[in-house]
Design a protein around this motif. Structure first.
Motif, PDB file in Angstrom:
ATOM      1  N   HIS A  94      51.613  29.097  45.113  1.00 18.91           N
ATOM      2  CA  HIS A  94      52.084  27.809  45.637  1.00 18.91           C
ATOM      3  C   HIS A  94      51.028  27.061  46.438  1.00 18.91           C
ATOM      4  CE1 HIS A  94      52.346  30.506  49.037  1.00 18.91           C
ATOM      5  NE2 HIS A  94      52.452  29.472  49.830  1.00 18.91           N
ATOM      6  N   LYS A  95      49.978  27.755  46.875  1.00 22.36           N
ATOM      7  CA  LYS A  95      49.077  27.157  47.862  1.00 22.36           C
ATOM      8  C   LYS A  95      48.366  25.894  47.365  1.00 22.36           C
ATOM      9  CE  LYS A  95      48.405  30.930  50.989  1.00 22.36           C
ATOM     10  NZ  LYS A  95      48.836  32.151  50.275  1.00 22.36           N
ATOM     11  N   GLN A 122      44.047  33.666  48.466  1.00 19.75           N
ATOM     12  CA  GLN A 122      44.753  32.673  47.653  1.00 19.75           C
ATOM     13  C   GLN A 122      44.531  31.260  48.187  1.00 19.75           C
ATOM     14  OE1 GLN A 122      45.152  34.594  44.984  1.00 19.75           O
ATOM     15  NE2 GLN A 122      47.105  33.640  44.576  1.00 19.75           N
ATOM     16  N   SER A 198      48.761  27.268  55.780  1.00 23.38           N
ATOM     17  CA  SER A 198      50.208  27.472  55.829  1.00 23.38           C
ATOM     18  C   SER A 198      50.824  26.454  56.784  1.00 23.38           C
ATOM     19  CB  SER A 198      50.515  28.902  56.280  1.00 23.38           C
ATOM     20  OG  SER A 198      51.901  29.158  56.153  1.00 23.38           O
ATOM     21  N   CYS A 238      59.472  34.921  50.828  1.00 24.45           N
ATOM     22  CA  CYS A 238      58.716  35.707  51.791  1.00 24.45           C
ATOM     23  C   CYS A 238      58.103  34.774  52.835  1.00 24.45           C
ATOM     24  CB  CYS A 238      57.637  36.537  51.099  1.00 24.45           C
ATOM     25  SG  CYS A 238      56.341  35.567  50.302  1.00 24.45           S
ATOM     26  N   GLY A 240      54.981  34.607  55.542  1.00 22.77           N
ATOM     27  CA  GLY A 240      53.782  35.017  56.265  1.00 22.77           C
ATOM     28  C   GLY A 240      53.614  33.967  57.347  1.00 22.77           C
ATOM     29  N   GLY A 241      52.898  32.899  57.025  1.00 22.07           N
ATOM     30  CA  GLY A 241      52.903  31.712  57.886  1.00 22.07           C
ATOM     31  C   GLY A 241      54.172  30.907  57.632  1.00 22.07           C
ATOM     32  N   GLY A 242      54.614  30.953  56.378  1.00 25.49           N
ATOM     33  CA  GLY A 242      55.904  30.344  56.058  1.00 25.49           C
ATOM     34  C   GLY A 242      55.866  29.126  55.157  1.00 25.49           C
ATOM     35  N   SER A 243      54.755  28.880  54.456  1.00 27.60           N
ATOM     36  CA  SER A 243      54.681  27.627  53.687  1.00 27.60           C
ATOM     37  C   SER A 243      55.493  27.650  52.398  1.00 27.60           C
ATOM     38  CB  SER A 243      53.229  27.247  53.397  1.00 27.60           C
ATOM     39  OG  SER A 243      52.611  28.182  52.551  1.00 27.60           O
ATOM     40  N   ASN A 244      55.437  28.762  51.650  1.00 27.34           N
ATOM     41  CA  ASN A 244      56.231  28.761  50.417  1.00 27.34           C
ATOM     42  C   ASN A 244      57.718  28.739  50.755  1.00 27.34           C
ATOM     43  OD1 ASN A 244      57.620  31.479  49.262  1.00 27.34           O
ATOM     44  ND2 ASN A 244      55.962  32.087  50.621  1.00 27.34           N
ATOM     45  N   GLY A 310      48.454  38.387  52.430  1.00 32.37           N
ATOM     46  CA  GLY A 310      48.905  37.021  52.722  1.00 32.37           C
ATOM     47  C   GLY A 310      50.029  36.962  53.731  1.00 32.37           C
ATOM     48  N   ALA A 355      52.846  38.671  42.800  1.00 36.02           N
ATOM     49  CA  ALA A 355      52.007  38.966  43.964  1.00 36.02           C
ATOM     50  C   ALA A 355      52.761  39.932  44.873  1.00 36.02           C
ATOM     51  CB  ALA A 355      51.700  37.680  44.724  1.00 36.02           C
ATOM     52  N   GLU A 357      52.992  39.738  47.972  1.00 32.43           N
ATOM     53  CA  GLU A 357      53.709  38.899  48.939  1.00 32.43           C
ATOM     54  C   GLU A 357      55.091  38.548  48.375  1.00 32.43           C
ATOM     55  OE1 GLU A 357      50.594  38.303  47.927  1.00 32.43           O
ATOM     56  OE2 GLU A 357      49.417  38.643  49.746  1.00 32.43           O
ATOM     57  N   SER A 382      56.348  33.264  44.815  1.00 28.43           N
ATOM     58  CA  SER A 382      55.264  32.418  45.337  1.00 28.43           C
ATOM     59  C   SER A 382      53.942  32.564  44.597  1.00 28.43           C
ATOM     60  CB  SER A 382      55.065  32.705  46.826  1.00 28.43           C
ATOM     61  OG  SER A 382      54.881  34.093  47.055  1.00 28.43           O
ATOM     62  N   GLY A 383      53.696  33.732  43.968  1.00 26.81           N
ATOM     63  CA  GLY A 383      52.404  33.876  43.287  1.00 26.81           C
ATOM     64  C   GLY A 383      52.375  35.029  42.301  1.00 26.81           C
TER      65      GLY A 383
HETATM   66  C1  LIG Z   1      49.539  33.164  51.013  1.00 23.45           C
HETATM   67  C2  LIG Z   1      50.651  33.645  50.234  1.00 23.45           C
HETATM   68  C3  LIG Z   1      51.909  33.862  50.825  1.00 23.45           C
HETATM   69  C4  LIG Z   1      52.173  33.715  52.285  1.00 23.45           C
HETATM   70  O1  LIG Z   1      51.983  32.439  52.792  1.00 23.45           O
HETATM   71  P1  LIG Z   1      53.185  31.540  53.270  1.00 23.45           P
HETATM   72  O2  LIG Z   1      52.527  30.443  54.010  1.00 23.45           O
HETATM   73  O3  LIG Z   1      54.052  32.380  54.136  1.00 23.45           O
HETATM   74  O4  LIG Z   1      53.888  31.078  52.064  1.00 23.45           O
HETATM   75  C5  LIG Z   1      52.941  34.262  50.003  1.00 23.45           C
HETATM   76  N1  LIG Z   1      52.759  34.460  48.692  1.00 23.45           N
HETATM   77  C6  LIG Z   1      51.575  34.273  48.091  1.00 23.45           C
HETATM   78  C7  LIG Z   1      51.443  34.519  46.633  1.00 23.45           C
HETATM   79  C8  LIG Z   1      50.481  33.855  48.837  1.00 23.45           C
HETATM   80  O5  LIG Z   1      49.311  33.673  48.246  1.00 23.45           O
END
Ligand SMILES: *Cc1c(COP(=O)(O)O)cnc(C)c1O
Length: 401
Positions: A94-95, A122, A198, A238, A240-244, A310, A355, A357, A382-383
């Motif tokens: 998604h990035k 990523q 993110s 999921c 991590g930072g939370g963007s997806n 991630g 992925a 993640e 997300s990936g």
């Molecule tokens: C970076 C990454 C994440 C975690 O980042 P978020 O900002 O939380 O989305 C999740 N999935 C994949 C595949 C990533 O590359």
């Protein structure tokens, strides 16, 4: 009339309730204000919107599909399991959604260079891709540990023309890479733009990255209605930072849909063994924003761990802290081994290698699905997992069929 959520939050200072804001040194504050002004201008500009639309369609390959995981649904015997296929977005995650937006913004602002940190690599790959597309220089800061673990992505970034800065301080992972990238940016705010990976960092990044990622939610809502005639009961992603997660949540935030963020429990509940910031953290400021974070005994950001590079970040986007605090979202945790099981499950049963993640989100869906007959779960995949295959096989071997 009540404004839709996305128009209300954040406020003009970048606050989501008590969370967010901008806690950075003066020169960076000025640079952030400049970015904020430029972003607010272009976000209204029809040429910018049309350009971004064109890029998404013809370069990224959007819209990404939603897939009904028929084999898993049958096997788990409960809720219908659906996947939003962000793994099919160009570069495999998604990035790129926010990197193309940030690249276009940098171009608009007359910047020559993009600077960023990366964890799994990523974000670095996505940003290096955007830099190549827009003809910008690119400098990526990455922890030594992650460089070793995610080597194929390091090669990708170099092939795409980016310069890699190896970070060898502290735990040599994402948190140190953020510090290092910020430092480099501080030296060069005139020529370069910092492109956060993110929905974290000082205002306006949590808002801007969310807005660029919101395309996941916009597409998902429309596609899901078209496919099933209904909205999903659960949307799982999921964090991590939370963007997806913010991207897909955005599409359903004003709907009666349960939104679940899945955090990495790593090896267990002890501090240092996981990166479940919302689950175990407390309020605090880090990397320029106020949120919920994991702290050590001195109140500094704690060492964190997850099998997913991630996701191993000791804080979380301020919007997640807010939405969780008002109980609009739920938070669950998934351990390393549960994520790896889900990784193999999706690979073997549906022919999709996720992925690690994303495997966290899927693992949670598989846990709750059996008890939710008649319901529908939409998982943000997300990936893709190509970047993880060497590591998974070396560390966990091939799972029995
Ligand atoms: C970076 C990454 C994440 C975690 O980042 P978020 O900002 O939380 O989305 C999740 N999935 C994949 C595949 C990533 O590359």
């Amino acid at each position: 009339m009540q404004l839709p959520y996305l128009k209300q939050f954040p406020d003009e200072k970048g606050y989501f309730g008590k969370f967010g804001g901008s806690f950075v040194p003066e020169p960076i504050m000025k640079a952030m204000e400049e970015i904020d002004v430029a972003y607010n201008l272009i976000a209204q500009n029809s040429d910018f919107i049309a350009e971004l639309r064109k890029i998404r369609k013809h370069f990224q390959g959007r819209p990404t599909p939603i897939y009904f995981a028929h084999n898993l649904t049958k096997q788990y015997g409960g809720a219908g399991i659906y996947l939003k296929r962000e793994d099919l977005n160009h570069t495999g995650a998604h990035k790129l959604n926010h990197c193309m937006g940030e690249g276009l913004l940098a171009k608009f602002m007359g910047k020559k260079k993009l600077i960023a940190e990366t964890g799994a690599g990523q974000h670095g790959v996505a940003l290096a891709t955007a830099a190549a597309y827009f003809g910008l220089e690119c400098e990526i800061h990455m922890g030594e540990v992650d460089i070793a673990k995610e080597y194929p992505n390091v090669l990708r970034m170099k092939i795409l023309g980016a310069k890699i800065v190896s970070v060898s301080s502290g735990a040599k992972t994402l948190k140190e890479a953020v510090d290092s990238a910020f430092e480099a940016y501080l030296q060069d705010t005139e020529r370069s733009m910092y492109a956060i990976g993110s929905v974290v960092g000082p205002h306006p990044f949590p808002k801007m990255v969310r807005d660029f990622q919101a395309i996941i939610g916009i597409e998902s809502r429309e596609q899901f209605l078209e496919m099933t005639g209904e909205l999903p009961d659960f949307v799982v992603a999921c964090v991590g930072g939370g963007s997806n997660a913010m991207g897909i949540f955005s599409g359903f935030i004003d709907d009666p849909v349960e939104l679940v963020g899945v955090e990495p429990l790593g090896r267990g509940t002890k501090l240092g063994d996981h990166a479940a910031s919302l689950t175990y953290g407390t309020k605090g400021v880090m990397h320029g924003f106020d949120s919920i974070m994991l702290k050590d005994e001195n109140g500094d950001p704690a060492a964190v761990y997850s099998v997913a590079s991630g996701l191993d970040y000791p804080s979380v986007g301020p919007e997640h802290a807010y939405l969780y605090s008002i109980q609009r979202t739920k938070v669950a945790t998934v351990s390393d081994t549960e994520a790896i099981d889900a990784f193999y499950e999706l690979s073997r049963k549906e022919g999709i290698i996720p992925a690690i993640e994303s495997s966290h989100a899927l693992a949670h869906a598989l846990k709750i699905a059996p008890d939710l007959k008649g319901k529908k779960i939409l998982v943000n995949l997300s990936g893709r997992g190509d970047k993880d295959i060497d590591f998974v096989v070396e560390k966990y071997g091939y799972k029995e069929n």
